[in-house]
Design a protein around this motif. Structure first.
Motif, PDB file in Angstrom:
ATOM      1  N   GLY A  35       0.837  -1.191   0.000  1.00 34.90           N
ATOM      2  CA  GLY A  35       0.000   0.000   0.000  1.00 34.90           C
ATOM      3  C   GLY A  35       0.876   1.246   0.000  1.00 34.90           C
ATOM      4  N   ALA A  68      -7.327   0.844   3.897  1.00 35.34           N
ATOM      5  CA  ALA A  68      -6.249   0.327   3.052  1.00 35.34           C
ATOM      6  C   ALA A  68      -5.804  -1.052   3.531  1.00 35.34           C
ATOM      7  CB  ALA A  68      -5.074   1.298   3.027  1.00 35.34           C
ATOM      8  N   THR A  93       3.467  -1.497   3.637  1.00 35.41           N
ATOM      9  CA  THR A  93       3.136  -0.112   3.317  1.00 35.41           C
ATOM     10  C   THR A  93       4.441   0.649   3.177  1.00 35.41           C
ATOM     11  OG1 THR A  93       1.119  -0.268   4.631  1.00 35.41           O
ATOM     12  CG2 THR A  93       1.873   1.933   4.093  1.00 35.41           C
TER      13      THR A  93
END
Length: 170
Positions: A35, A68, A93
């Motif tokens: 992400g 997310a 992430t």
């Protein structure tokens, strides 16, 4: 053999299918989703700039992070279901391209889908993230088309060259 499969919304089925075809039965398969860290940061910053920091419970950046994470888990689950065999799932992430390269550090193969202009053959079929990953991958990369491969006729014509003049002899 460890095979890392980069899972991205829109192109992941082709990568999973490639893993099913090209990874030996005894291979360890790792599904990786990354992400982008920038979206929650933008939401946090906008909230702090517009409304101040007095009510952190109202910060939309926190909700964006939660959404997310949930989306990544759902996508990884869909990919694992499609793969139909044991695998590891990693949700990361950060800077997308750098996280993918880091995830492939000990891999024997990285499977990546084209993420640019997929209507024709050529370098523009790679977006900036996949170009970086391919250029910096610490292992072999299997590059797949998410849809059917464009025809050879989609290759742009070569640039015109000046006429060739034989050397002057004196």
């Amino acid at each position: 053999m460890t095979v890392v499969v980069w899972i991205v919304e829109g192109t992941w089925p082709a990568c999973v299918d490639a893993a099913r075809v090209h990874a030996a039965d005894e291979s360890e398969i790792v599904l990786v989703h990354v992400g982008d860290e920038e979206l929650p940061a933008v939401a946090h910053g906008a909230f702090a700039g517009l409304l101040g920091r007095g009510h952190p419970e109202q910060d939309p950046g926190t909700r964006v992070e939660q959404l997310a994470a949930e989306s990544a888990e759902q996508l990884l689950q869909k990919a694992a279901d499609r793969l139909g065999r044991p695998c590891s799932r990693i949700a990361r992430t950060g800077h997308i391209e750098r996280e993918v390269v880091a995830a492939a550090e000990d891999a024997d193969l990285l499977i990546v889908a084209r993420d640019g202009d997929r209507s024709r053959l050529g370098p523009k079929s790679l977006g900036p993230h996949s170009r970086f990953v391919i250029d910096h991958a610490p292992c072999p990369v299997l590059l797949v088309w998410p849809e059917s491969t464009p025809a050879l006729s989609s290759i742009p014509a070569p640039p015109p060259h000046p006429p060739h003049h034989p050397p002057h002899h004196r």
